[in-house]
Design an enzyme around this catalytic site. Structure first.
Site, PDB file in Angstrom:
ATOM      1  N   ASP A  40       0.844  -1.192   0.000  1.00 34.44           N
ATOM      2  CA  ASP A  40       0.000   0.000   0.000  1.00 34.44           C
ATOM      3  C   ASP A  40       0.882   1.247   0.000  1.00 34.44           C
ATOM      4  O   ASP A  40       1.840   1.343   0.760  1.00 34.44           O
ATOM      5  CB  ASP A  40      -0.893  -0.033   1.252  1.00 34.44           C
ATOM      6  N   GLY A  91      -7.116   8.100   7.751  1.00 32.69           N
ATOM      7  CA  GLY A  91      -7.317   8.294   9.183  1.00 32.69           C
ATOM      8  C   GLY A  91      -8.778   8.301   9.603  1.00 32.69           C
ATOM      9  O   GLY A  91      -9.693   8.147   8.791  1.00 32.69           O
ATOM     10  N   THR A 131      -9.020   2.008   9.191  1.00 33.87           N
ATOM     11  CA  THR A 131      -9.456   2.625  10.449  1.00 33.87           C
ATOM     12  C   THR A 131     -10.546   1.829  11.151  1.00 33.87           C
ATOM     13  O   THR A 131     -10.511   1.653  12.379  1.00 33.87           O
ATOM     14  CB  THR A 131      -9.934   4.064  10.186  1.00 33.87           C
TER      15      THR A 131
END
Length: 342
Positions: A83, A190, A269
Site C-alpha cells: 500500500d 485516518g 481505520t
C-alpha cells in the site's frame, strides 16, 4: 494455493460487478481476522501492508505470516499488496519479497507528503509497471492526492485540495499501463475524515462517475474508505477512550462507487477501532487481566465481524471459488502479450 495476482481478482470483480475490500495489516491477529472473515463469507482476499506496517513487523515476519495464511486457508485466493509505495525502490523491495501487487503512489514525492508533478508521477509509475509486469505483479497507481495522513503518508488537508482530473486520469493510464487507478474524490486517510455525515456532493461522486465513463475498462480504487461507525467509536469512549465525533465514508456511497467501476476499497481505520474497543472493554471489565490472549482474542473477533460485514456489503462474499488462480508466471506471459499487442 500460493499468493495470487490482484489483477485477476479485480478482473473477476469487474465481470461480477462487485468490489473487493483491501484490508491493512500489521500483525498475526489482523491477518487471522481477515482470513476467518473471508472463510465465513467465501470471499477473495486482498491483504495490504503499508511501509509502516512492513517496518513494524520486520518484513520477513509479515511475509511468512501471509504464506502461513495460504497454507491454513488453501481454498481462498489471497493477494499481498504493497500500500502506498513511495518510490520505485520500495515497490521493487516488495516485488522481490514476494508481494503479488504493489501501489506506486507517485502523486506524492518520495517523502510521502509533497504533491508531485504529473510528469514525475508518470515516470516513476511507468518504471514500476515495467519491473512488476515482468514478474506478473499487479500495479496500482494514483492520480490526484488523498487528504489526511496515515502511517506517515498523505497530503494532509481535507482531501478536496487535489482532486483527480478526469482527462489527466485518461492520459496517466495510457502512459503508464497501470492495472488499477486510485482516484482522489474527497476521501482522506485516518479516522477524522468529515465533521458531519458526507453526501455524494461532499465526496464528489460525480467526479468518480465521470472518470469511470472515460475509463470504463480501468479498475478504480477508493482509498480512505473506512466508514468509521458510531457504534465502534462509542465502545472506545465507553471504556475510557476520548475520540472526537467523526464521520467516515458511508457504505452506500462506496456501493455507488462499485456500480461505477470501483473494484478495490481500502479499509483500515474501522478495523483499528474494532480491535481497540474490544481491548479497552477487557481492560475496563477485568483490570486484573494481563494475559495477552485474553484481550487479543476478542480483538481479533471484533475485527473479523467488521471485515465480514464489509465483504458482504462490497459484494465479494460468495465469490472465492468462482475461478482458478492464474500462476504468476502465466500472468507475466499475459502482460508480455498485452505489451506486444499495444
Amino acid at each position: 494455493m500460493p499468493l495470487v495476482s490482484m489483477r485477476q481478482l479485480l478482473d473477476e470483480a469487474a465481470k461480477g460487478g462487485y468490489g473487493v475490500g483491501a484490508f491493512n495489516v500489521n500483525d498475526m491477529e489482523q491477518i487471522q481476522a481477515i482470513m476467518e472473515a473471508a472463510t465465513e463469507t467465501q470471499s477473495p482476499v486482498i491483504v495490504q501492508a503499508s511501509r509502516g506496517a512492513r517496518a513494524y513487523s520486520q518484513d520477513r515476519f509479515l511475509y511468512h505470516l501471509m504464506i502461513a495464511a495460504t497454507e491454513v486457508y488453501p481454498d481462498l485466493p489471497i493477494v499481498l499488496h504493497q500500500d502506498h509505495g513511495n518510490s520505485v525502490a520500495t515497490c521493487k523491495s516488495a516485488i522481490d519479497m514476494g508481494f503479488t501487487s504493489v501501489m506506486m503512489d507517485g502523486s506524492l514525492m518520495e517523502d510521502g507528503k509533497t504533491p508531485s508533478s504529473f510528469e514525475y508521477n508518470v515516470k516513476v509509475t511507468r518504471e514500476v509497471v515495467e519491473l512488476a509486469h515482468a514478474k506478473g505483479v499487479t500495479v496500482e497507481g494514483e492520480i490526484g492526492c488523498l487528504g489526511g495522513i496515515e502511517d506517515g503518508h498523505g497530503a494532509g488537508g481535507s482531501g478536496l485540495e487535489h482532486l483527480t482530473d478526469p482527462d489527466q486520469a485518461v492520459e496517466f493510464v495510457k502512459q503508464t499501463g497501470v492495472d488499477a487507478l486510485a482516484i482522489a474524490i474527497g476521501t482522506s486517510h485516518g479516522a477524522y475524515k468529515f465533521s458531519s455525515k458526507p453526501t455524494g456532493a461532499t465526496l464528489k461522486m460525480e467526479r468518480l462517475i465521470e472518470i469511470h465513463n472515460k475509463l470504463p475498462n480501468v479498475h478504480l480504487v477508493m482509498h480512505g474508505s473506512s466508514s468509521v461507525p458510531k457504534d465502534l467509536q462509542d465502545i472506545i469512549n465507553q471504556y475510557g477512550g476520548k475520540l472526537k465525533p467523526t464521520w467516515g465514508v458511508p457504505v452506500e456511497e462506496i456501493q455507488l462507487g462499485i456500480r461505477n467501476g470501483v473494484r478495490k476499497i481500502n479499509v483500515d481505520t474501522d478495523n483499528r477501532l474494532a480491535m481497540t474497543g474490544a481491548i479497552r472493554k477487557v481492560f475496563a471489565e477485568k483490570p486484573e487481566e494481563f494475559d495477552l490472549r485474553a484481550y487479543m482474542k476478542p480483538a481479533r473477533e471484533a475485527m473479523k465481524k467488521v471485515v465480514a460485514l464489509r465483504m458482504t456489503q462490497f459484494g465479494q462474499a460468495g465469490h472465492s471459488k468462482d475461478y482458478k488462480p492464474i500462476p504468476m508466471a502465466d500472468m507475466a506471459a499475459q502482460y508480455k502479450k498485452e505489451a506486444v499487442a499495444v
